[in-house]
Write an enzyme that holds these catalytic residues in place. Structure first.
Site, PDB file in Angstrom:
ATOM      1  N   HIS A   1       2.800  -7.105   0.130  1.00 37.68           N
ATOM      2  CA  HIS A   1       2.345  -7.756   1.354  1.00 37.68           C
ATOM      3  C   HIS A   1       3.244  -8.937   1.687  1.00 37.68           C
ATOM      4  O   HIS A   1       3.649  -9.697   0.806  1.00 37.68           O
ATOM      5  CB  HIS A   1       0.895  -8.219   1.196  1.00 37.68           C
TER       6      HIS A   1
ATOM      7  N   LYS B   1       3.204   1.330  -5.266  1.00 37.07           N
ATOM      8  CA  LYS B   1       4.042   0.873  -6.393  1.00 37.07           C
ATOM      9  C   LYS B   1       3.233   0.802  -7.680  1.00 37.07           C
ATOM     10  O   LYS B   1       3.664   1.292  -8.732  1.00 37.07           O
ATOM     11  CB  LYS B   1       4.644  -0.509  -6.050  1.00 37.07           C
ATOM     12  N   THR B   2       2.065   0.165  -7.608  1.00 38.18           N
ATOM     13  CA  THR B   2       1.220   0.012  -8.795  1.00 38.18           C
ATOM     14  C   THR B   2       0.750   1.364  -9.317  1.00 38.18           C
ATOM     15  O   THR B   2       0.700   1.607 -10.531  1.00 38.18           O
ATOM     16  CB  THR B   2       0.017  -0.886  -8.466  1.00 38.18           C
TER      17      THR B   2
ATOM     18  N   ASP C   1       0.804  -1.227   0.000  1.00 30.88           N
ATOM     19  CA  ASP C   1       0.000   0.000   0.000  1.00 30.88           C
ATOM     20  C   ASP C   1       0.838   1.279   0.000  1.00 30.88           C
ATOM     21  O   ASP C   1       0.358   2.339   0.373  1.00 30.88           O
ATOM     22  CB  ASP C   1      -0.965   0.019   1.202  1.00 30.88           C
TER      23      ASP C   1
END
Length: 611
Positions: free
Chosen positions: A64, A16-17, A13
């Site tokens: 994660h 990165k995306t 969270d």
């Protein structure tokens, strides 16, 4: 065109995306579950054109901790790292863990992205940058550029793109002339087309119609179609992300952790020798996870009795296909703590000691010394190796590098080359020394015997027939040993043994009359020549081998006695046209049991003809 691979890293969270989407316009979260949960679960991919001649493929990894296996699957083949840290949260557990893994993978360049800069003020950003720089002080990112961005607003994205461009221009391009290799990270099927795999091309190039090996297993498949970020193409080059449509293999036979390779490359084994950069050492026999390429492989690490703790043997639960010089990550099986980074030397043996050439090979791998690497890997083998064998031993380097190293080694006299096959000169010298010592001991223990069986010598040296048949003529030509009575001997022993054989022949002639038809077995020979049982056995073997004693049925008959019987037969047939067994028995004054095999002997040698 130049192609490179950029890999992301960072805590879950931290954006990165979102940063990739801001750079490329591509949302790399492709799974339904990723959309629902708002976090990356598996690897994602996007293309980024940095200049008209420079294109980057970006690998997005999950942050994660539960999906760390997937993160590692995407990080092993990247050229540049993009460490993303949320400015409002700062350094978090996966920030540290991902950074350590990138370091252990051997990645040497990257950029640090402070994302979500719009959520904090300038003072807080300065504080975060100071904290991150402290974390990076002793890592490959110590001097990396920092980019403060907001993936949502677009703030700082142009500057990030510029920094990536500068780093990419400085990065050495992957070699198109190297052997082709692609670690598989996705497998799927397209109706009417069959199996498709995707991955990053670590080296080399492939074209439609080429054949590739699928490892592990070494099965051959053919390239039916190629795509690069959704665009059909005839050829794929090193540094590109590729989708490869294969024929000759079914989708069910493929999986993440396997790889496509040029022929005559790659090695497969259940046992591998590693050099480990330990972050947390562990006891011998510990169960571990090796993350290599895009795969995870379970096994146990065992320490050597004679080597530094950095060297271990990994005994796996399933075959591992890889190449010398590949780098991986070791984690504890459970709990999955990071243990260190592993450098693969080559498939190992189950011995408890590490051969010295393996230690030298590891040093040469780290130094990039191809000549020394090739020599030490050859020195670790007792058998001649073909050119194809050498390519498998040294990993995924160009044929040009291998040939250049071979030429230097041959010129310096460190290798033997015969009929396109190679052996370390030190290995040849060690084998000759071992054989000489073997023959010396044999002659001392059994002086009556002419020499040692060639096959026995080969087996004791643990040499393959082809290597033995190549080396033995060299040693014979150099007069290091000789063939005496069909057996192997040292020259000085052969001379002495020839004298001994003549002595025995003379002694036998003195104590056995030619007309004396007796069974000269070991016991009788020992009695007549006054030899102890061991001497009698050796003398008997020698006399049989030289034809002085002739085996007839269950008997050993003196050669001169056979000649004497031949003369008797000749004289008999001067006056007679035929001879019965009974007449022959009476002629020799012996029994039918002795006479019959003697007549068969003369029939076999075409001296007489049975009617």
């Amino acid at each position: 065109m130049k192609y490179i691979i950029i890999g992301t890293a960072g805590h879950v969270d931290h954006g990165k995306t979102a940063v990739i989407k801001a750079l490329t316009g591509t949302d790399t979260d492709r799974l339904k579950e990723e959309k629902q949960r708002g976090i990356s679960i598996d690897l994602g991919f996007a293309a980024l054109e940095l200049t008209p001649d420079l294109v980057a493929g970006i690998v997005d990894v999950p942050g994660h901790e539960r999906f760390l296996k997937n993160m590692l699957a995407g990080s092993g083949g990247v050229d540049l790292a993009m460490l993303v840290i949320a400015a409002d949260e700062g350094v978090m557990p996966q920030t540290r863990e991902h950074l350590a893994m990138l370091q252990l993978y051997g990645i040497r360049q990257g950029v640090v992205v402070l994302n979500k800069a719009d959520k904090v003020d300038a003072d807080w950003l300065d504080l975060m940058e100071e904290e991150v720089r402290s974390l990076l002080k002793d890592t490959f990112l110590a001097a990396a550029p920092f980019c403060r961005v907001s993936a949502i607003s677009g703030e700082g994205i142009p500057e990030l793109r510029q920094q990536l461009t500068q780093l990419a221009l400085q990065t050495t391009a992957r070699d198109d002339n190297a052997p082709f290799r692609l670690w598989i990270d996705r497998v799927f099927s397209i109706k009417g087309h069959g199996a498709v795999v995707t991955g990053s091309v670590l080296g080399g190039r492939i074209k439609i119609g080429d054949s590739v090996m699928v490892y592990p297993g070494g099965r051959t498949a053919r390239i039916r179609g190629l795509e690069w970020h959704g665009q059909k193409t005839e050829e794929i080059l090193a540094g590109q992300r590729a989708a490869v449509n294969l024929t000759g293999v079914e989708m069910e036979e493929l999986g993440r952790g396997m790889f496509l390779s040029a022929p005559e490359r790659g090695q497969t084994g259940l046992v591998w020798d590693l050099k480990v950069e330990w972050l947390a050492e562990t006891a011998s026999g510990t169960r571990v996870r090796l993350h290599l390429g895009t795969g995870e492989f379970l096994g146990r690490v065992y320490r050597f009795r004679n080597a530094d703790p950095a060297y271990v043997r990994l005994v796996l639960e399933q075959p591992l296909a890889a190449g010398a010089g590949d780098r991986g990550i070791l984690r504890l099986y459970s709990p999955q703590h990071l243990l260190g980074g592993a450098l693969l030397i080559g498939p190992g043996r189950r011995a408890r000691k590490l051969p010295p050439p393996r230690l030298e090979a590891a040093t040469a791998l780290e130094a990039g010394d191809m000549e020394e690497l090739l020599y030490q890997l050859l020195a670790d083998h007792r058998q001649f190796q073909s050119g194809a064998d050498l390519k498998r031993l040294v990993g995924y380097v160009t044929d040009k590098e291998v040939n250049r190293a071979l030429d230097r080694l041959l010129k310096n006299g460190r290798l033997l080359r015969l009929e396109g096959r190679y052996l370390a000169a030190a290995t040849e010298a060690a084998l000759l020394s071992a054989l000489t010592a073997m023959l010396t001991a044999f002659h001392k223990n059994e002086p009556e015997r002419s020499g040692l069986s060639k096959e026995t010598a080969r087996q004791r040296l643990k040499l393959e027939e082809k290597t033995w048949e190549t080396l033995l003529p060299i040693w014979l030509a150099a007069e290091k040993m000789v063939i005496a009575d069909g057996e192997l001997a040292l020259p000085e022993h052969a001379l002495q043994h020839g004298d001994r054989r003549q002595d025995l022949t003379d002694q036998l002639a003195a104590v056995v009359r030619e007309e004396e038809l007796v069974n000269l077995d070991v016991a009788l020979l020992g009695e007549k020549l006054a030899l102890n049982p061991a001497q009698a056995k050796a003398a008997h073997d020698m006399l049989v081998k030289k034809g002085i004693l002739v085996r007839i049925g269950d008997m050993h008959v003196y050669r001169k006695t056979i000649q004497y019987i031949g003369r008797l037969l000749y004289r008999y047939f001067q006056d007679h046209s035929e001879l019965t067994v009974a007449e022959f028995r009476d002629l020799l004054n012996t029994s039918r049991k002795v006479a019959l095999p003697l007549l068969e002997y003369f029939d076999t040698n075409k001296y007489t003809v049975r009617d």
